[in-house]
Write an enzyme that holds these catalytic residues in place. Structure first.
Site, short mmCIF file in Angstrom:
data_model
loop_
_atom_site.label_atom_id
_atom_site.label_comp_id
_atom_site.label_asym_id
_atom_site.label_seq_id
_atom_site.Cartn_x
_atom_site.Cartn_y
_atom_site.Cartn_z
N GLY A 42 0.76 -1.28 -0.14
CA GLY A 42 -0.10 0.00 -0.08
C GLY A 42 0.88 1.11 -0.03
O GLY A 42 1.88 1.19 -0.61
N SER A 43 0.45 2.16 0.69
CA SER A 43 0.83 3.51 0.57
C SER A 43 2.28 3.72 1.13
O SER A 43 3.01 4.65 0.95
CB SER A 43 0.08 4.51 1.00
OG SER A 43 -0.95 4.55 0.68
N THR A 44 2.87 2.71 1.88
CA THR A 44 4.11 2.60 2.49
C THR A 44 5.19 2.71 1.50
O THR A 44 6.22 3.31 1.32
CB THR A 44 4.37 1.54 3.63
OG1 THR A 44 4.31 0.63 2.83
CG2 THR A 44 3.59 1.59 4.53
N PHE A 45 4.87 2.15 0.25
CA PHE A 45 5.61 1.91 -0.96
C PHE A 45 5.88 3.42 -1.46
O PHE A 45 7.06 3.59 -2.16
CB PHE A 45 5.04 1.23 -1.94
CG PHE A 45 5.93 0.74 -2.99
CD1 PHE A 45 6.02 1.49 -4.20
CD2 PHE A 45 6.66 -0.49 -2.64
CE1 PHE A 45 6.96 0.96 -5.25
CE2 PHE A 45 7.55 -0.78 -3.61
CZ PHE A 45 7.88 -0.25 -4.88
N LYS A 46 5.25 4.54 -1.32
CA LYS A 46 5.45 5.69 -1.73
C LYS A 46 6.80 6.23 -1.11
O LYS A 46 7.38 7.04 -1.72
CB LYS A 46 4.20 6.61 -1.18
CG LYS A 46 2.86 6.53 -2.18
CD LYS A 46 1.62 6.91 -1.49
CE LYS A 46 0.48 6.56 -2.27
NZ LYS A 46 -0.68 7.18 -1.41
#
Lengths: 464, 492
Positions: B218-222
């Protein structure tokens, strides 16, 4: 008192150093077994060492006093085997059997000393040969008497006296060997001679052969009835060998072999337990989880040990059932490797060699035959059980002399050893290697005779 | 008679020679063959009868030990795990018939005193009564591990805490776990049953999911996407992202939306702290296929995590063959959906790298091995794994991640005691397709103190049915990270 004898002194010194060496080897092995199992020096190493040396010295001193001309190698070899056996038993069953084996060891050494003390002239035994026959038969039959004997592990060979269980059959072997030696020494010419004509065959007088053949047949039958196949085989072999050696006729040897295979075949046909033993001998692998478990685990133990062994205390000989008596040889093979096992084989071979050397040196026929008989008992017994546990021949339940756990076995083998030592000493005296001092009995008899003579003379006054 | 006696002697010698030959046959000729036979357990039994050393945590708690069994037992020792399931995935188990796993397997030589140094040193044990075993000292802290378990509670997921500067793993907990005492119990049948049950249990309790599984981030990949973009110069703090609620990437007509179709845009700090999907989809597209592929490679994706435990998983960016013909996928992967999958430990290392001036260290659980006298045999030296970003980029990311906590998606739920500053990134990985009941993984990665980073953490709560929004990760995973980071900072 005993007169000086340099030969005796030399022999006894050799024996002392060898016995001490055997004791040290045992003590070192004992220490290593404890290190291997618990990574600790054994707690009771000092008392153990003292007891061990004490017993060995007691035996050695008995030889020094009672049989000082004897061959110096047999006692140390036996001490070595006894020691290795004791270390293995302690390693396998420190709670249950180590203490018992210690007690039996003490009793065995005492029996050794007593036998040496009581039997001062080996030739005297020949006089009592019929007594020994009766004794042997009685001992053999004892376990069959209801109420006295008991069955254990499928064989009815035990007798309990109070808390102690012993196997009279072990002593019967020695008694019957003495009988055979005595009888054959006297009658061997008759048995060897072919004076009875039956058609083209020259057979010995039945009158001569009968007592011996009857005794032998009886012994074998009793052992079969007791389902002690190993002892029957041993006994059969003993008889055939003594007959062959005394009569010097190969025919008896061949006859013996034929009869053996005949009897083996018949027993295989008749008895389930024999069939089972043969099946397991031929193919234990397919039954590796039940009937073949014992022999398969023993062989795996051997291969795990390899040449050098796993080290004392570091293998798993305890997963082989009965590892402390029947299978003690494979336990040694596992932990001490092929080198250790070969040392044990060598020890037996050397004892056999010493025994037969004793037989060769003596001129007296009875002593010759007795030495042959006793050596054969030990040599063949060791062979049968070792061959059985390494799947060379079907397994039979007899003990490995001096090494296995077993009170009766240990005591009877030490008595056997005492007789061999006695024979060796008698030969040395006869060959003038050491001065032939009179025994206690002979001195007493001589004193009696002197008193009688002087009392007669005394009527006439002083000696002139 | 003498001739016969000599012949008898010869015969007996032959018999004993045959015995000797037979012994040779078994102990030399067929040695290898017999040792290899099925059912021969001697080598295993020998192994199993040895005394075995302890595995202890950094704060001195014994988590694996051998207890002496009563006399007459089958084996002299029984392996025991006093903390039960707490450290199961790290210690593994050591059992007779069911083998050994994890540290019990890889550190076997040390534990049984069989390394070369120990063998030499063991000589004095004979006299001092020592058992010649070794001790494995973990980097992990029992108090942190317990805090992680308590905070995660009954939910499926994992919590990993690493030391930012060394890479030492201080806590690594995943739920479900298992009690290794069940597998090493002496009752063999019960042990086999227990293991069979565990193999079939949902959630793979026998796997150390924290480093052996990977989940959609999810957004942690950002964090990674931003780092790649900053390094490539494709984006900067003052870059402007158009305020959009929907954007159609090239090569498709299907638009990408923000969570719940919200409007999102502004400068980098704005889109980062509010976790706008569209902005990062655009960013990934601008970086391009090659840039992203090389970039994620620089972050360690595709390599098994170099932890000192068996069979670690590798994070993945999905299949990159022909990705230039599938740019929409590239865009979606830019914000941590589609085929992106990250290993929880790797995610903690990502946070640690940001806090460590861009240097990602190799994770390790074994701090040192000691011999029976307490002397050190080996001590693990911290080793650099990768440098995915420069110190400058790291500083920028640090600042961005602090915004997430102060007024971003983690502001509700990630607050540390004593006002310690913390930097974080939340993530909510949507697992369901449109129209299906909502299911997601709730993530948070963080490091603290943000100004002088010491501890980095990754928390993932798997498969929750909470309503999916940008702040789901913060709401569910944030309090867990709070509790655990507080514990880390309070006890040093």
């Amino acid at each position: 008192m005993a007169t000086a004898a340099p030969v005796a002194r030399a022999r006894r010194s050799t024996e002392l150093s060898l016995v001490v060496m055997a004791g040290m080897i045992t003590a070192i092995a004992y220490t290593f077994a404890s290190l291997g199992q618990y990574t600790q020096i054994p707690a009771r190493i000092i008392p153990f060492l003292l007891t061990l040396l004490g017993l060995l010295l007691l035996a050695h001193l008995a030889v020094r006093w009672f049989a000082r001309g004897a061959d110096p190698t047999v006692l140390p070899l036996v001490a070595l085997l006894h020691g290795i056996g004791y270390v293995m038993i302690t390693r396998l069953e420190p709670e249950r059997l180590a203490g018992l084996q210690t007690t039996w060891s003490v009793i065995a050494i005492v029996a050794f000393v007593l036998t040496l003390a009581v039997v001062q002239r080996a030739a005297d035994l020949a006089r009592y040969r019929w007594t020994f026959l009766l004794l042997g038969v009685a001992l053999l039959v004892m376990p069959l008497v209801p109420g006295v004997g008991s069955s254990f592990g499928g064989a009815r060979i035990w007798v309990s006296v109070g808390p102690v269980n012993f196997q009279p059959g072990e002593f019967a072997k020695i008694a019957l060997a003495i009988f055979f030696a005595g009888y054959l020494a006297d009658n061997r010419q008759l048995i060897a001679g072919g004076t009875w004509r039956v058609g083209p065959l020259h057979l010995p007088e039945p009158r001569a052969l009968l007592p011996v053949a009857a005794a032998w047949a009886f012994a074998v039958l009793v052992m079969v009835a007791e389902r002690d196949l190993g002892s029957s085989l041993l006994f059969f072999t003993l008889f055939v060998v003594m007959l062959w050696v005394s009569t010097e006729r190969v025919a008896y040897l061949l006859l013996g072999v034929v009869l053996f295979f005949g009897a083996a075949f018949v027993s295989w046909q008749l008895f389930d337990h024999v069939q089972l033993r043969v099946d397991i001998w031929l193919d234990p692998w397919s039954e590796a989880q039940d009937d073949g478990y014992q022999i398969v685990q023993a062989l795996w133990g051997l291969s795990d040990g390899g040449l050098m062994g796993t080290g004392l205390g570091r293998g798993s000989p305890d997963i082989v059932p009965v590892s402390e008596s029947d299978f003690i040889f494979t336990s040694i093979g596992e932990e001490l490797g092929m080198f250790g096992a070969a040392a044990v084989l060598m020890a037996y071979l050397l004892i056999v060699g010493a025994g037969l050397r004793i037989a060769l040196r003596t001129e007296n026929a009875f002593e010759k035959l007795l030495a042959v008989g006793l050596t054969t008992i030990m040599g063949i017994q060791a062979f049968i059980i070792i061959a059985g546990v390494i799947k060379l021949v079907p397994l039979t339940g007899i003990t490995l002399p001096f090494v296995s756990y077993g009170g009766s076995s240990l005591v009877s083998n030490y008595v056997l050893l005492a007789l061999l030592v006695r024979l060796s000493d008698s030969t040395a005296r006869r060959l003038q290697e050491i001065p032939d001092d009179p025994t206690l009995a002979e001195r007493r008899a001589a004193r009696k005779q002197r008193r009688r003579a002087t009392s007669r003379r005394g009527v006439r006054g002083a000696v002139t | 008679m003498n001739r016969k006696i000599r012949q008898l002697a010869a015969g007996l010698i032959v018999l004993y020679l045959i015995l000797f030959a037979a012994m040779n046959y078994w102990q030399v000729g067929r040695e290898a063959d017999l040792n290899a036979m099925d059912g021969n357990t001697r080598a295993i039994r020998r192994e199993f009868s040895r005394p075995r050393g302890d595995i202890v945590t950094a704060d001195g708690l014994v988590v694996a030990q051998s207890l002496a069994t009563p006399q007459g037992s089958d084996f002299p020792y029984q392996r025991q795990y006093p903390t039960g399931e707490l450290f199961a995935n790290v210690t593994g188990y050591y059992s007779l018939a069911l083998g050994s796993t994890q540290l019990e397997r890889t550190q076997n030589a040390v534990l049984t005193g069989q390394t070369a140094e120990q063998r030499i040193g063991n000589v004095e044990d004979i006299f001092t009564g020592g058992e010649g075993t070794g001790t494995v000292q973990l980097t992990m802290r029992a108090d942190l591990q317990e805090a992680a378990r308590r905070a995660l509670g009954g939910r499926r997921g994992s919590v990993v805490v690493v030391d930012v500067q060394t890479g030492a793993v201080l806590a690594m907990w995943s739920n479900p776990s298992y009690d290794p005492n069940l597998i090493v119990q002496p009752d063999f049948d019960a042990a086999v049953d227990a293991r069979a049950d565990l193999l079939e249990a949902p959630g793979d309790p026998l796997l150390a999911n924290a480093y052996q599984q990977r989940y959609m981030p999810g957004s942690t990949f950002k964090v990674l996407t931003t780092g790649i973009g900053l390094e490539a110069g494709v984006v900067a703090l003052d870059s402007d992202f158009e305020r959009l609620s929907s954007w159609t990437p090239p090569q498709t007509t299907n638009p990408i939306e923000n969570y719940n179709g919200t409007n999102c845009g502004g400068d980098l700090r704005e889109v980062f702290r509010r976790s706008c999907n569209i902005a990062f989809a655009q960013l990934a597209t601008n970086i391009g296929v090659d840039g992203m592929v090389n970039g994620v490679g620089a972050w360690g994706i595709g390599q098994p995590v170099p932890i000192d435990l068996p069979r670690p998983a590798a994070s993945t960016f999905g299949d990159t063959e022909g990705l230039d013909q599938q740019l929409p996928l590239l865009a979606i992967r830019g914000f941590g959906q589609n085929d992106d999958q990250m290993v929880p430990v790797h995610m903690a290392l990502v946070a640690a790298a940001v806090g460590n001036n861009g240097v990602m260290m190799q994770p390790y659980v074994v701090a040192a091995t000691l011999d029976s006298q307490g002397r050190t045999l080996t001590r693990t030296q911290p080793t650099e794994w990768l440098r995915p970003i420069s110190a400058q980029t790291a500083a920028t990311l640090n600042s961005l991640m602090q915004s997430v906590v102060t007024d971003g998606t983690a502001s509700c739920c990630l607050q540390l005691a004593n006002g310690v500053p913390v930097a974080a990134k939340t993530g909510t990985a949507q697992l369901n397709n449109d129209g299906q009941p909502e299911r997601s993984h709730a993530w948070i990665i963080a490091f603290a103190p943000a100004d002088q980073p010491r501890y980095a953490i990754s928390v993932v709560v798997l498969g929750t049915n909470e309503e999916i929004s940008a702040s789901t990760g913060g709401r569910l995973a944030g309090p867990i990270a709070s509790e655990v980071l507080d514990e880390a900072l309070s006890n040093g």
